[in-house]
Design a protein around this motif. Sequence first.
Motif: not given
Length: 87
Positions: A42-71
């Motif tokens: 998905l990330v390269p497809a969005l980039k080729s479509a002209g979007f400013d894509v920020i890709g993160v994984d669990r180490e950068e943003l853990d979806i089970t941690d509300q504070c990390q999500c808000r930050a």
Amino acid sequence: MQGAVVPACHKATRQGVSPDDDAMTQKRVLVIGANGMLGRDLVPALKSAGFDVIGVDREELDITDQCQCRAGFQRYQPKVVINCAAY
């Protein structure tokens, strides 16, 4: 909620986005789980479509941690969030 204690992470301020960044902010997409099977396609497809894509994984943003999500939302200021994270 009256009388509720607000965690410190909920008091975040807007950071990381300058006023000159508004044009790209209109097309900013945050992809959570960018290193997974779906995110890697998905990330390269969005980039080729002209979007400013920020890709993160669990180490950068853990979806089970509300504070990390808000930050993360405060830091990146996305217009769209796509969750490709898997359990």
